[in-house]
Design a protein around this motif. Structure first.
Motif, PDB file in Angstrom:
ATOM      1  N   HIS A 226      -9.145 -39.914 -25.772  1.00  0.00           N
ATOM      2  CA  HIS A 226     -10.506 -40.126 -26.259  1.00  0.00           C
ATOM      3  C   HIS A 226     -10.486 -40.498 -27.736  1.00  0.00           C
ATOM      4  O   HIS A 226      -9.770 -39.872 -28.515  1.00  0.00           O
TER       5      HIS A 226
ATOM      6  N   LEU B  40      -7.362 -20.582 -14.200  1.00  0.00           N
ATOM      7  CA  LEU B  40      -6.704 -20.130 -15.437  1.00  0.00           C
ATOM      8  C   LEU B  40      -6.670 -18.610 -15.537  1.00  0.00           C
ATOM      9  O   LEU B  40      -7.664 -17.932 -15.254  1.00  0.00           O
ATOM     10  N   GLU B  41      -5.514 -18.106 -15.970  1.00  0.00           N
ATOM     11  CA  GLU B  41      -5.370 -16.674 -16.274  1.00  0.00           C
ATOM     12  C   GLU B  41      -5.439 -16.451 -17.778  1.00  0.00           C
ATOM     13  O   GLU B  41      -6.053 -15.492 -18.238  1.00  0.00           O
TER      14      GLU B  41
ATOM     15  N   GLY C 170      -8.784 -28.008 -22.782  1.00  0.00           N
ATOM     16  CA  GLY C 170      -9.255 -27.203 -21.643  1.00  0.00           C
ATOM     17  C   GLY C 170      -9.772 -28.073 -20.510  1.00  0.00           C
ATOM     18  O   GLY C 170      -9.592 -27.747 -19.327  1.00  0.00           O
ATOM     19  N   THR C 171     -10.412 -29.186 -20.860  1.00  0.00           N
ATOM     20  CA  THR C 171     -10.925 -30.105 -19.838  1.00  0.00           C
ATOM     21  C   THR C 171      -9.770 -30.704 -19.026  1.00  0.00           C
ATOM     22  O   THR C 171      -9.776 -30.670 -17.792  1.00  0.00           O
TER      23      THR C 171
ATOM     24  N   MET D 151     -13.569 -34.844  -6.920  1.00  0.00           N
ATOM     25  CA  MET D 151     -13.325 -35.945  -7.841  1.00  0.00           C
ATOM     26  C   MET D 151     -12.071 -35.698  -8.668  1.00  0.00           C
ATOM     27  O   MET D 151     -11.321 -36.609  -8.954  1.00  0.00           O
ATOM     28  N   TYR D 152     -11.826 -34.414  -9.015  1.00  0.00           N
ATOM     29  CA  TYR D 152     -10.533 -34.071  -9.621  1.00  0.00           C
ATOM     30  C   TYR D 152      -9.794 -33.188  -8.629  1.00  0.00           C
ATOM     31  O   TYR D 152     -10.307 -32.151  -8.226  1.00  0.00           O
TER      32      TYR D 152
ATOM     33  N   VAL E 156     -17.373 -31.141 -24.345  1.00  0.00           N
ATOM     34  CA  VAL E 156     -15.904 -31.112 -24.281  1.00  0.00           C
ATOM     35  C   VAL E 156     -15.393 -32.195 -23.322  1.00  0.00           C
ATOM     36  O   VAL E 156     -14.277 -32.122 -22.813  1.00  0.00           O
TER      37      VAL E 156
ATOM     38  N   THR F 101     -13.476 -22.740 -22.436  1.00  0.00           N
ATOM     39  CA  THR F 101     -13.703 -22.309 -23.823  1.00  0.00           C
ATOM     40  C   THR F 101     -15.164 -21.939 -24.092  1.00  0.00           C
ATOM     41  O   THR F 101     -15.516 -21.569 -25.222  1.00  0.00           O
TER      42      THR F 101
ATOM     43  N   VAL G 176     -10.669 -25.583 -11.512  1.00  0.00           N
ATOM     44  CA  VAL G 176     -11.626 -24.698 -12.191  1.00  0.00           C
ATOM     45  C   VAL G 176     -11.490 -23.296 -11.592  1.00  0.00           C
ATOM     46  O   VAL G 176     -11.432 -23.138 -10.377  1.00  0.00           O
ATOM     47  N   GLY G 177     -11.370 -22.306 -12.471  1.00  0.00           N
ATOM     48  CA  GLY G 177     -11.262 -20.915 -12.004  1.00  0.00           C
ATOM     49  C   GLY G 177      -9.833 -20.442 -11.813  1.00  0.00           C
ATOM     50  O   GLY G 177      -9.606 -19.279 -11.483  1.00  0.00           O
TER      51      GLY G 177
ATOM     52  N   THR H 140      -8.130 -27.863 -16.852  1.00  0.00           N
ATOM     53  CA  THR H 140      -8.815 -27.445 -15.623  1.00  0.00           C
ATOM     54  C   THR H 140      -8.826 -28.564 -14.589  1.00  0.00           C
ATOM     55  O   THR H 140      -8.810 -28.287 -13.395  1.00  0.00           O
ATOM     56  N   HIS H 141      -8.824 -29.821 -15.036  1.00  0.00           N
ATOM     57  CA  HIS H 141      -8.716 -30.899 -14.049  1.00  0.00           C
ATOM     58  C   HIS H 141      -7.370 -30.817 -13.323  1.00  0.00           C
ATOM     59  O   HIS H 141      -7.272 -31.189 -12.153  1.00  0.00           O
TER      60      HIS H 141
ATOM     61  N   MET I 292      -9.640 -27.674 -28.767  1.00  0.00           N
ATOM     62  CA  MET I 292      -9.224 -26.780 -27.677  1.00  0.00           C
ATOM     63  C   MET I 292     -10.026 -27.071 -26.409  1.00  0.00           C
ATOM     64  O   MET I 292      -9.488 -27.027 -25.305  1.00  0.00           O
ATOM     65  N   GLY I 293     -11.310 -27.411 -26.590  1.00  0.00           N
ATOM     66  CA  GLY I 293     -12.157 -27.715 -25.438  1.00  0.00           C
ATOM     67  C   GLY I 293     -11.688 -28.956 -24.688  1.00  0.00           C
ATOM     68  O   GLY I 293     -11.710 -28.992 -23.452  1.00  0.00           O
ATOM     69  N   ILE I 294     -11.250 -29.979 -25.422  1.00  0.00           N
ATOM     70  CA  ILE I 294     -10.745 -31.207 -24.788  1.00  0.00           C
ATOM     71  C   ILE I 294      -9.466 -30.894 -24.003  1.00  0.00           C
ATOM     72  O   ILE I 294      -9.283 -31.356 -22.872  1.00  0.00           O
TER      73      ILE I 294
ATOM     74  N   PHE J  79      -5.256 -18.781 -21.802  1.00  0.00           N
ATOM     75  CA  PHE J  79      -5.267 -20.072 -22.496  1.00  0.00           C
ATOM     76  C   PHE J  79      -5.318 -19.751 -23.981  1.00  0.00           C
ATOM     77  O   PHE J  79      -6.255 -19.095 -24.440  1.00  0.00           O
TER      78      PHE J  79
END
Lengths: 136, 163
Positions: free
Chosen positions: A21, A80-81, A68-69, A1-2, B33, B59, A77-78, A72-73, A64-66, A83
Motif C-alpha cells: 500500500h 490469532l493467539e 494485522g490485516t 474471499m480470503y 487498517v 488491533t 479471523v479469530g 488475519t487474511h 501494526m494494523g496493516i 501478536f
C-alpha cells in the motif's frame, strides 16, 4: 474471499500473500478518526514541521494494523493467539509499504510467524511475532 | 524522575473502564487498517464463519476505550488517572514520548455488542542512560474481561520517554 492457509499444507518458511500500500495523508486522517488518536504529528503538517519532522507521519498502530490485516487474511479471523511488534521506524506519506509474514515454527496446530512491514527500500518499520491456531 | 521514583509506579492501577464494542466502530476501524474482509461489515458473513456477532480486527482492542466508554457504564470513582499519572511528571521537563512496543494476547474473540471491562496496571518501569540521553521505559498491561469476568484480550503497551 480470503481463504486461510491450511495446516496440513503449511511448512516452515512459507510466506503469506504480501499486502502492499502507498501511504497517503488521507490514510493517516482515516486512522486518526477510526482510532481516536488525534496526535497532531499524524495530521497537522505545520505542527509536524514545527516539531522538526519532515512531514506528518503514520501512527505506529496503523503500521501494526496493516500487518494485522495481512496476518488475519493468512491465518483466518479469530485464529490469532498472540501478536506483538516493536516499532522500529516512522512511516511517511508516499512510502510504499509492504508486509512480510513468514512461518517460523509449526507445533501441533500452533503456528509461529515472523511479521514485518517495510518500505520499498527494505527499511523495516515494525518487526514482530504472532502465533495462531490453524485448522486442518 | 530517577529510577527509584519511576519504579514506585509498578503495580499501580492506572485505568478501569467499561466499553461497549460497537459495530460501526469496528467497520470504520477495519477500513482504516485497509481490511476489506466482509466479516467486519456483514453480519451474515460473520455468522457463516462461525461468529456469534461481527468480530473486531486484531488491533482494535488498542483503541476501543476511545469509542464505547459511555459515562453510564463506568464504575463509581471514574476511570483512573491513566498513563498521564506517569507521563505527566516525565513530560514536565520536556522530552518525547515514543510507542516502543505493542502486544496482544487473545483469549476469546472480541465481538460487536459485547460489554467489556479493562483494567490497566503498570507492570514495569525502568530507566536507561545512553550517550547523554535518558530513556524511561513504562510497560502498561490492560486486561479486558467480559460481563462474566472471563478474560477476552490482554494488551501490553510499552512506551519510552526520551530526553
Amino acid at each position: 474471499m480470503y481463504s486461510p492457509a491450511k495446516l496440513e499444507t503449511l511448512a516452515v518458511g512459507d510466506e503469506a500473500p504480501v499486502l502492499t500500500h502507498t501511504l497517503s495523508r488521507t490514510d493517516l486522517v482515516r486512522y486518526a478518526g477510526a482510532s481516536g488518536d488525534y496526535n497532531p504529528m499524524h495530521h497537522d503538517e505545520p505542527k509536524a514541521l514545527a516539531a522538526r519532522q519532515p512531514s506528518v507521519f503514520g501512527h505506529g498502530m496503523l503500521s501494526m494494523g496493516i500487518v494485522g490485516t495481512a496476518l488475519t487474511h493468512f491465518v483466518g479471523v479469530g485464529a490469532l493467539e498472540t501478536f506483538s511488534v516493536r516499532f522500529a521506524r516512522q512511516t511517511w506519506p508516499d512510502e510504499v509499504l509492504s508486509t512480510k509474514i513468514t512461518v517460523t515454527e509449526i507445533s501441533g496446530d500452533l503456528v509461529t510467524l515472523d511479521v514485518r512491514l517495510h518500505n520499498a527500500d527494505g527499511e523495516e518499520k515494525v518487526i514482530g511475532q504472532a502465533t495462531a491456531r490453524l485448522a486442518g | 524522575m530517577d529510577e527509584a521514583a519511576v519504579k514506585e509506579f509498578i503495580g499501580t492501577e492506572i485505568s478501569r473502564s467499561t466499553v461497549v464494542v460497537e459495530r460501526s466502530a469496528i467497520a470504520f476501524f477495519a477500513s482504516a487498517v485497509l481490511d476489506d474482509d466482509p466479516v467486519y461489515t456483514n453480519a451474515d458473513e460473520a455468522s457463516a464463519r462461525g461468529f456469534e456477532a461481527i468480530p473486531a480486527p486484531p488491533t482494535f482492542p488498542f483503541v476501543m476505550q476511545n469509542w464505547g466508554a459511555f459515562a453510564e457504564l463506568q464504575a463509581e470513582g471514574g476511570q483512573g488517572a491513566g498513563l498521564g499519572m506517569v507521563l505527566g511528571p516525565l513530560m514536565a521537563n520536556g522530552g518525547l514520548i515514543l510507542h516502543g512496543e505493542q502486544a496482544f494476547v487473545y483469549h476469546q474473540p472480541v465481538l460487536a455488542g459485547q460489554t467489556l471491562t479493562g483494567v490497566g496496571v503498570i507492570k514495569d518501569a525502568y530507566v536507561k542512560e545512553s550517550k547523554g540521553t535518558t530513556m524511561t521505559f513504562v510497560v502498561a498491561e490492560t486486561t479486558w474481561s467480559d460481563a462474566s469476568g472471563a478474560p477476552v484480550v490482554t494488551t501490553t503497551f510499552n512506551i519510552i520517554h526520551r530526553k
